[in-house]
Design a protein around this motif. Sequence first.
Motif, PDB file in Angstrom:
ATOM      1  N   ASP A 276       0.788  -1.458  -0.184  1.00  0.00           N
ATOM      2  CA  ASP A 276       0.095   0.102  -0.106  1.00  0.00           C
ATOM      3  C   ASP A 276       0.947   1.248   0.047  1.00  0.00           C
ATOM      4  O   ASP A 276       2.264   0.803   0.320  1.00  0.00           O
ATOM      5  CB  ASP A 276      -0.945   0.040   1.210  1.00  0.00           C
ATOM      6  CG  ASP A 276      -0.093  -0.065   2.776  1.00  0.00           C
ATOM      7  OD1 ASP A 276       0.849   1.751   3.152  1.00  0.00           O
ATOM      8  OD2 ASP A 276      -0.347  -1.281   3.329  1.00  0.00           O
TER       9      ASP A 276
ATOM     10  N   SER B  21       2.960   1.165   3.314  1.00  0.00           N
ATOM     11  CA  SER B  21       4.854   0.882   3.144  1.00  0.00           C
ATOM     12  C   SER B  21       5.303   0.749   1.929  1.00  0.00           C
ATOM     13  O   SER B  21       6.931   0.648   2.053  1.00  0.00           O
ATOM     14  CB  SER B  21       4.207  -1.052   3.137  1.00  0.00           C
ATOM     15  OG  SER B  21       3.424  -1.287   1.800  1.00  0.00           O
TER      16      SER B  21
ATOM     17  N   ARG C 203      -5.163   2.614   8.854  1.00  0.00           N
ATOM     18  CA  ARG C 203      -3.886   1.035   7.555  1.00  0.00           C
ATOM     19  C   ARG C 203      -3.272   1.896   7.112  1.00  0.00           C
ATOM     20  O   ARG C 203      -1.861   1.073   6.851  1.00  0.00           O
ATOM     21  CB  ARG C 203      -4.684   0.759   6.283  1.00  0.00           C
ATOM     22  CG  ARG C 203      -6.799  -0.114   7.111  1.00  0.00           C
ATOM     23  CD  ARG C 203      -7.431  -0.314   6.101  1.00  0.00           C
ATOM     24  NE  ARG C 203      -7.096  -1.445   5.222  1.00  0.00           N
ATOM     25  CZ  ARG C 203      -6.995  -1.876   3.493  1.00  0.00           C
ATOM     26  NH1 ARG C 203      -8.990  -1.115   3.455  1.00  0.00           N
ATOM     27  NH2 ARG C 203      -6.148  -2.574   2.662  1.00  0.00           N
TER      28      ARG C 203
ATOM     29  N   SER D 253       0.461   0.392   8.383  1.00  0.00           N
ATOM     30  CA  SER D 253       1.417  -0.362   7.499  1.00  0.00           C
ATOM     31  C   SER D 253       2.537   0.369   7.490  1.00  0.00           C
ATOM     32  O   SER D 253       3.578  -0.362   7.468  1.00  0.00           O
ATOM     33  CB  SER D 253       0.623  -0.359   6.318  1.00  0.00           C
ATOM     34  OG  SER D 253       1.904  -0.414   4.882  1.00  0.00           O
TER      35      SER D 253
END
Lengths: 337, 337
Positions: free
Chosen positions: A68, A71, A108, A112
Amino acid sequence: MSDDRVLLSHGAGGKRSSELIESIFLKYFNDPVLLELNDMAVLDLPHGRVSMSTDTYVIDPLFFPGGDIGSLAVHGTVNDVAMAGAVPFAISAGFILEEGLPFEVLERIAASMAVAAVEAGVRIVTADTKVVPRGAVDKLFINTTGIGIIPRGVNVRGSLAEEGDRVLISGTIGDHGIAIASSRDGIAFETTVESDSAPLSGMINELISALGQDIHVLRDPTRGGLATVLCEIASQSTVGIRIEETSIPVRDAVKGACELLGYEPLYLANEGKLVAVAAPEAAERALEIMKLSKYGKDACIIGEITGENPGKVILKTAMGGSRLVDKLSGEMLPRIC
Amino acid sequence: MSDDRVLLSHGAGGKRSSELIESIFLKYFNDPVLLELNDMAVLDLPHGRVSMSTDTYVIDPLFFPGGDIGSLAVHGTVNDVAMAGAVPFAISAGFILEEGLPFEVLERIAASMAVAAVEAGVRIVTADTKVVPRGAVDKLFINTTGIGIIPRGVNVRGSLAEEGDRVLISGTIGDHGIAIASSRDGIAFETTVESDSAPLSGMINELISALGQDIHVLRDPTRGGLATVLCEIASQSTVGIRIEETSIPVRDAVKGACELLGYEPLYLANEGKLVAVAAPEAAERALEIMKLSKYGKDACIIGEITGENPGKVILKTAMGGSRLVDKLSGEMLPRIC
């Protein structure tokens, strides 16, 4: 507008900004220096030259097979910092959020980033968040800027390739490009290709520790792909580069997707691969080290540095012919990273 | 689409990217480290602790009275780095460009950044450019991330304010906020208010050199304004802060605009001002040093640190009353920096 989305006031620098920082970012980013909540981080750097690199991530979609934007923003910058032979030390994170972005999405992504930073061995030490009105940015962009420490005696740069050196790639090419292309517009292939997004700092650390000055150039073939990076090295070092088409690892699924979409793997972006130029006597050992690394199992020696055609890259094709490889011209896929 | 505008291919990492970098950025950014055109900068840092700060600039409009997004992106980050008592050393620049942006606009901004960097004494050592399709970003955003060196023995941070310390502001407040508000939507006042956007690294260097450990806190009152910054210091140091309304310098034109627009100067953004908290015996000397600086002519002592009401900021009003000053709540002006 409900309370589970980003509001303009979350970017105004006041109470709401503090709430956003506390409820999302500090849940995942817990470096003691960052927790001081100053406008800057104060760092005790180990002694040595410093490598510094910046990248802004505008990838679409935010979530894709294999990663994503969070990262990727850690991996991409850590890798650029490390390509100077450096050990990444710290990164900053600058967020641009579109008003209305669901908190769940931001959370999220922050989570990450935190996981990616731990794996890459880098601290997230300072951050900034801007919120812009709906339509002024597409969902979420992230800038990360990293610094790393170059151990004494290490000298790796694009201008140091020498005649006779071997050229290595740490694995299959084109995975990231095809993962993004296929996750857009609902293009589906029989096999899902995952992005290769990964931190290469560990592999580089192993290479530098074992081979030191015999590693002459390190470069990650991101935008513009392997072809463009090789052209840049040929130009910076004023050498020729000859590569063997049959030696370059490409997954079958990537080959298939390229045929269908009209792409050339040499120009596709990678986010977890490196090109190394190593002294000939060190090349086999470099290959072994790469293959032992989690992200280098498919590493190959793909060619060598020559004294002919300085500034040019020549591809020996599978058919036995030779062709000149040029930098990417025109656009490939927009918003690939 | 003509050739005098940014195309998606200018962000693809290939030939067109090289053309954009050579024709615009390298014309103005000529640091030898940047000219090596690696993906990272290799820096020989002077020894000392490092201050690192990041900020993304999304200001609207790009050009405003007293500056532009380019000069602001240099000043803002240099100032954040310097607020740790550091001497700024290098900054990175990450550009996000909207497809179709006129080159002429980008060039003016790059030129402005270069001029601002020279004045601030900082090198632009590494950069990144992304181009996104029309509509995915509004014209142009810039991230700058800076590093600076903190001289040995210097210890300046938000948690070090002590009872009895004096609070100083380096000049008039609210100029930047009103400059941006009035340059939007064609609001015109009799007097044009210019942004105070300026590098404060020189002033900080003078303060630190002369007064060393007697300077306890430095902070620039940007988003959230003077009020929010004072609340943050009160909270970080667990002290009370008492300020005198009549001592806080505000231009008449800013007062007038605030009355018309319903703003409170204490919450308006500044981009060339600093708040200093200094030991009582050093306060007068700090004021003199500020006043001798190009950007500190209107500096004032505006209050002091108290042992009462820890974490709170109390304003003694012009009428003789007292009121609690809170952090900015809600939004002020979006895209102010």
